[in-house]
Design a protein around this motif. Structure first.
Motif, PDB file in Angstrom:
ATOM      1  N   THR A 227      38.239 -30.654  -1.052  1.00 53.23           N
ATOM      2  CA  THR A 227      39.094 -30.069  -0.243  1.00 53.23           C
ATOM      3  C   THR A 227      37.854 -28.779   0.026  1.00 53.23           C
ATOM      4  O   THR A 227      38.050 -28.653   1.872  1.00 53.23           O
ATOM      5  N   LYS A 228      37.043 -27.941  -0.887  1.00 56.43           N
ATOM      6  CA  LYS A 228      36.061 -27.043  -0.200  1.00 56.43           C
ATOM      7  C   LYS A 228      35.237 -27.276   0.795  1.00 56.43           C
ATOM      8  O   LYS A 228      34.597 -26.916   1.742  1.00 56.43           O
ATOM      9  N   GLY A 229      35.235 -28.942   0.318  1.00 58.79           N
ATOM     10  CA  GLY A 229      33.689 -29.762   0.979  1.00 58.79           C
ATOM     11  C   GLY A 229      34.329 -29.788   2.091  1.00 58.79           C
ATOM     12  O   GLY A 229      33.232 -29.428   3.028  1.00 58.79           O
ATOM     13  N   PHE A 230      35.051 -30.243   2.714  1.00 61.22           N
ATOM     14  CA  PHE A 230      34.829 -30.984   3.944  1.00 61.22           C
ATOM     15  C   PHE A 230      36.072 -29.135   4.139  1.00 61.22           C
ATOM     16  O   PHE A 230      36.151 -29.454   5.860  1.00 61.22           O
ATOM     17  N   GLN A 231      36.657 -28.154   4.291  1.00 63.78           N
ATOM     18  CA  GLN A 231      36.738 -26.633   4.571  1.00 63.78           C
ATOM     19  C   GLN A 231      35.189 -26.286   4.827  1.00 63.78           C
ATOM     20  O   GLN A 231      35.147 -26.404   6.231  1.00 63.78           O
ATOM     21  N   PHE A 232      34.507 -26.566   4.430  1.00 63.14           N
ATOM     22  CA  PHE A 232      32.739 -26.161   4.984  1.00 63.14           C
ATOM     23  C   PHE A 232      32.534 -27.027   5.801  1.00 63.14           C
ATOM     24  O   PHE A 232      31.767 -26.620   7.306  1.00 63.14           O
ATOM     25  N   ALA A 233      32.764 -28.530   6.187  1.00 60.85           N
ATOM     26  CA  ALA A 233      32.404 -29.493   6.673  1.00 60.85           C
ATOM     27  C   ALA A 233      33.208 -29.322   8.330  1.00 60.85           C
ATOM     28  O   ALA A 233      32.801 -29.029   9.777  1.00 60.85           O
ATOM     29  N   LEU A 234      34.487 -28.598   7.482  1.00 62.47           N
ATOM     30  CA  LEU A 234      35.322 -28.241   9.358  1.00 62.47           C
ATOM     31  C   LEU A 234      34.393 -27.457   9.965  1.00 62.47           C
ATOM     32  O   LEU A 234      34.418 -27.501  11.246  1.00 62.47           O
ATOM     33  N   LEU A 235      34.522 -26.319   9.093  1.00 60.75           N
ATOM     34  CA  LEU A 235      33.796 -24.647   9.835  1.00 60.75           C
ATOM     35  C   LEU A 235      32.198 -24.817  10.242  1.00 60.75           C
ATOM     36  O   LEU A 235      31.977 -24.441  11.782  1.00 60.75           O
ATOM     37  N   PHE A 236      31.458 -25.937   9.996  1.00 60.62           N
ATOM     38  CA  PHE A 236      30.064 -26.245  11.105  1.00 60.62           C
ATOM     39  C   PHE A 236      30.543 -26.870  11.354  1.00 60.62           C
ATOM     40  O   PHE A 236      29.612 -27.196  12.873  1.00 60.62           O
ATOM     41  N   VAL A 237      31.363 -28.091  11.636  1.00 59.73           N
ATOM     42  CA  VAL A 237      31.545 -28.421  13.228  1.00 59.73           C
ATOM     43  C   VAL A 237      32.130 -27.515  14.288  1.00 59.73           C
ATOM     44  O   VAL A 237      31.453 -28.415  15.224  1.00 59.73           O
ATOM     45  N   ILE A 238      33.079 -26.902  13.676  1.00 51.03           N
ATOM     46  CA  ILE A 238      33.266 -26.183  14.555  1.00 51.03           C
ATOM     47  C   ILE A 238      31.970 -25.095  15.561  1.00 51.03           C
ATOM     48  O   ILE A 238      31.551 -24.974  16.420  1.00 51.03           O
ATOM     49  N   LEU A 239      31.170 -24.529  14.493  1.00 57.38           N
ATOM     50  CA  LEU A 239      30.399 -24.148  14.654  1.00 57.38           C
ATOM     51  C   LEU A 239      29.169 -24.857  15.351  1.00 57.38           C
ATOM     52  O   LEU A 239      28.507 -24.162  16.137  1.00 57.38           O
ATOM     53  N   GLN A 240      29.111 -26.077  15.076  1.00 57.99           N
ATOM     54  CA  GLN A 240      28.130 -26.775  16.363  1.00 57.99           C
ATOM     55  C   GLN A 240      28.367 -26.665  17.318  1.00 57.99           C
ATOM     56  O   GLN A 240      27.474 -26.658  18.231  1.00 57.99           O
ATOM     57  N   GLY A 241      29.918 -27.058  17.501  1.00 53.26           N
ATOM     58  CA  GLY A 241      30.172 -27.354  19.251  1.00 53.26           C
ATOM     59  C   GLY A 241      30.261 -26.310  19.644  1.00 53.26           C
ATOM     60  O   GLY A 241      29.311 -26.067  20.930  1.00 53.26           O
ATOM     61  N   VAL A 242      30.173 -24.946  19.259  1.00 54.81           N
ATOM     62  CA  VAL A 242      30.129 -23.960  20.200  1.00 54.81           C
ATOM     63  C   VAL A 242      28.119 -23.514  20.043  1.00 54.81           C
ATOM     64  O   VAL A 242      28.172 -23.238  21.322  1.00 54.81           O
ATOM     65  N   SER A 243      28.254 -23.455  19.345  1.00 49.92           N
ATOM     66  CA  SER A 243      26.270 -23.877  19.770  1.00 49.92           C
ATOM     67  C   SER A 243      26.383 -24.999  19.961  1.00 49.92           C
ATOM     68  O   SER A 243      24.584 -24.127  21.453  1.00 49.92           O
ATOM     69  N   GLY A 244      26.724 -26.066  20.270  1.00 44.10           N
ATOM     70  CA  GLY A 244      25.926 -26.505  21.199  1.00 44.10           C
ATOM     71  C   GLY A 244      26.514 -26.727  22.622  1.00 44.10           C
ATOM     72  O   GLY A 244      25.591 -26.226  24.084  1.00 44.10           O
ATOM     73  N   ALA A 245      27.720 -25.990  23.243  1.00 39.81           N
ATOM     74  CA  ALA A 245      28.100 -25.335  24.279  1.00 39.81           C
ATOM     75  C   ALA A 245      26.945 -24.002  24.740  1.00 39.81           C
ATOM     76  O   ALA A 245      26.711 -24.129  26.310  1.00 39.81           O
ATOM     77  N   LEU A 246      26.500 -23.441  23.600  1.00 41.95           N
ATOM     78  CA  LEU A 246      26.302 -22.586  23.961  1.00 41.95           C
ATOM     79  C   LEU A 246      24.206 -22.681  24.774  1.00 41.95           C
ATOM     80  O   LEU A 246      24.193 -21.893  25.302  1.00 41.95           O
ATOM     81  N   ILE A 247      23.860 -23.310  24.377  1.00 43.04           N
ATOM     82  CA  ILE A 247      22.605 -23.943  24.537  1.00 43.04           C
ATOM     83  C   ILE A 247      23.527 -24.560  26.025  1.00 43.04           C
ATOM     84  O   ILE A 247      22.165 -23.721  27.559  1.00 43.04           O
ATOM     85  N   VAL A 248      24.079 -24.211  26.577  1.00 36.37           N
ATOM     86  CA  VAL A 248      24.398 -24.749  28.241  1.00 36.37           C
ATOM     87  C   VAL A 248      24.201 -24.031  28.923  1.00 36.37           C
ATOM     88  O   VAL A 248      23.472 -23.240  29.506  1.00 36.37           O
ATOM     89  N   TYR A 249      25.235 -23.178  27.748  1.00 42.16           N
ATOM     90  CA  TYR A 249      25.238 -21.938  29.052  1.00 42.16           C
ATOM     91  C   TYR A 249      23.984 -20.858  28.857  1.00 42.16           C
ATOM     92  O   TYR A 249      24.090 -19.625  29.727  1.00 42.16           O
ATOM     93  N   SER A 250      23.385 -20.631  27.901  1.00 40.61           N
ATOM     94  CA  SER A 250      22.120 -19.668  27.882  1.00 40.61           C
ATOM     95  C   SER A 250      20.588 -20.264  28.382  1.00 40.61           C
ATOM     96  O   SER A 250      19.754 -20.103  28.131  1.00 40.61           O
ATOM     97  N   ASN A 251      21.405 -21.897  29.091  1.00 45.51           N
ATOM     98  CA  ASN A 251      19.833 -22.390  29.191  1.00 45.51           C
ATOM     99  C   ASN A 251      18.700 -22.461  28.969  1.00 45.51           C
ATOM    100  O   ASN A 251      17.532 -21.711  28.609  1.00 45.51           O
ATOM    101  N   LEU A 252      19.349 -23.232  27.800  1.00 53.56           N
ATOM    102  CA  LEU A 252      18.707 -24.617  26.742  1.00 53.56           C
ATOM    103  C   LEU A 252      17.968 -22.530  26.044  1.00 53.56           C
ATOM    104  O   LEU A 252      16.351 -22.773  25.240  1.00 53.56           O
ATOM    105  N   ASN A 253      18.168 -21.220  25.940  1.00 56.80           N
ATOM    106  CA  ASN A 253      17.785 -20.575  24.681  1.00 56.80           C
ATOM    107  C   ASN A 253      17.165 -21.174  22.839  1.00 56.80           C
ATOM    108  O   ASN A 253      18.676 -21.358  22.470  1.00 56.80           O
ATOM    109  N   LEU A 254      15.964 -20.583  23.084  1.00 55.49           N
ATOM    110  CA  LEU A 254      15.200 -20.781  21.594  1.00 55.49           C
ATOM    111  C   LEU A 254      16.230 -20.928  20.466  1.00 55.49           C
ATOM    112  O   LEU A 254      16.303 -21.553  19.415  1.00 55.49           O
TER     113      LEU A 254
END
Length: 295
Positions: A241-268
């Motif tokens: 259960t903890k493993g999938f909690q971390f997986a869920l957290l990471f996939v949410i953060l991954q989606g947010v960071s992916g959107a931020l890459i676009v909004y920040s115009n490829l900030n390194l």
């Protein structure tokens, strides 16, 4: 000696993470040609005189990768000799060495001969497998080898985890393909739409970017399902259960960071965070796949 082994495995895991990030920096800054087509030397020198920034980035990546390759080989031999009776250690040790050598050779080939974007995209994936193998060796160093944790899940959910892990690797490849084809802004500065629509011409940069987005959305839904299933049926197994909690957290953060890459115009730095999070997610699912594999 056990404590030193554990510390060494952790340091090697962190070093592999550094290699992944440095590789991303090379790609994001276009420094892959920082040494021309010269390898292993850089313009015929070990340390080129008056180097440009892209040359410094490329040489630094080569130097760190070479040292980490040596550390990984030492760790693999050490792990193999320390626990020769554990089949999973042998598999992980072999995988760590094989894939770090493979990604090194692929990197060299990309410098000496031009490679297609499809081939270059596999470079990050091979590095990720090597990192996950080293990470699992580090985690297993803290286990009692006579009492390993075994996740008791249904055969159907076990297969679900295997397929989820394989699908994550495919999503990682599509992300690497976006970078190597220069499609990071293929949909323009828009999210979730792609150039004002949800469609794109097949073969265009927009279609490559859109493919990655769709694959990432499916990954998110799949992990949400797996997290819910584990929480509902395996709440007594905290590691699962903890493993999938971390997986869920990471996939949410991954989606947010992916959107931020676009909004920040490829900030390194945002892009590096994106690569860091996917490494954490890959490591998490690697461990979940390992504990359900055990019998």
């Amino acid at each position: 000696m056990k404590r030193f082994y554990q510390i060494y495995s952790i340091i090697t895991s962190l070093g592999m993470l550094l290699v992944l990030l440095m590789g991303a920096v090379v790609t994001k800054t276009g420094s892959g040609d920082g040494c021309g087509n010269s390898w292993p030397l850089c313009y015929g020198e070990i340390l080129p005189t008056a180097p440009k920034l892209e040359t410094i980035i490329e040489v630094s990546h080569r130097f760190v990768s070479a040292w980490l390759g040596l550390l990984v080989i030492i760790l693999a031999i050490w792990a193999w000799r320390r626990e020769p009776h554990r089949r999973e250690i042998k598999i992980l040790a072999g995988s760590a060495v094989f894939f770090i050598i493979l990604q090194g050779l692929l990197g060299a080939a990309a410098v000496i001969w031009s490679q297609s974007s499809a081939v270059l995209a596999s470079h990050f994936g091979f590095s990720l497998v090597s990192f996950a193998s080293v990470l699992l060796i580090a985690i297993l160093s803290f286990e009692d080898p006579d009492r390993p944790f075994i996740a008791k899940v249904s055969p159907a959910f076990k297969k679900n985890i295997y397929w989820l892990f394989a699908y994550l690797y495919a999503v990682v490849y599509t992300g690497a393909l976006v970078r190597h084809t220069g499609s990071s802004m293929g949909c323009g500065p828009e999210f979730p739409l792609c150039n004002g629509t949800i469609f794109a011409t097949i073969g265009s940069q927009a279609s490559i970017h859109l493919l990655h987005r769709i694959a990432a959305i499916v990954l998110f839904i799949w992990i949400v399902y797996a997290w819910y299933h584990a929480r509902k049926y395996y709440s007594d197994q905290k590691v699962v259960t903890k493993g999938f909690q971390f997986a869920l957290l990471f996939v949410i953060l991954q989606g947010v960071s992916g959107a931020l890459i676009v909004y920040s115009n490829l900030n390194l730095f945002v892009a590096l965070g994106h690569g860091l999070i996917i490494s954490f997610l890959f490591g998490t699912l690697s461990y979940l796949a390992l504990i359900v594999y055990r019998k």
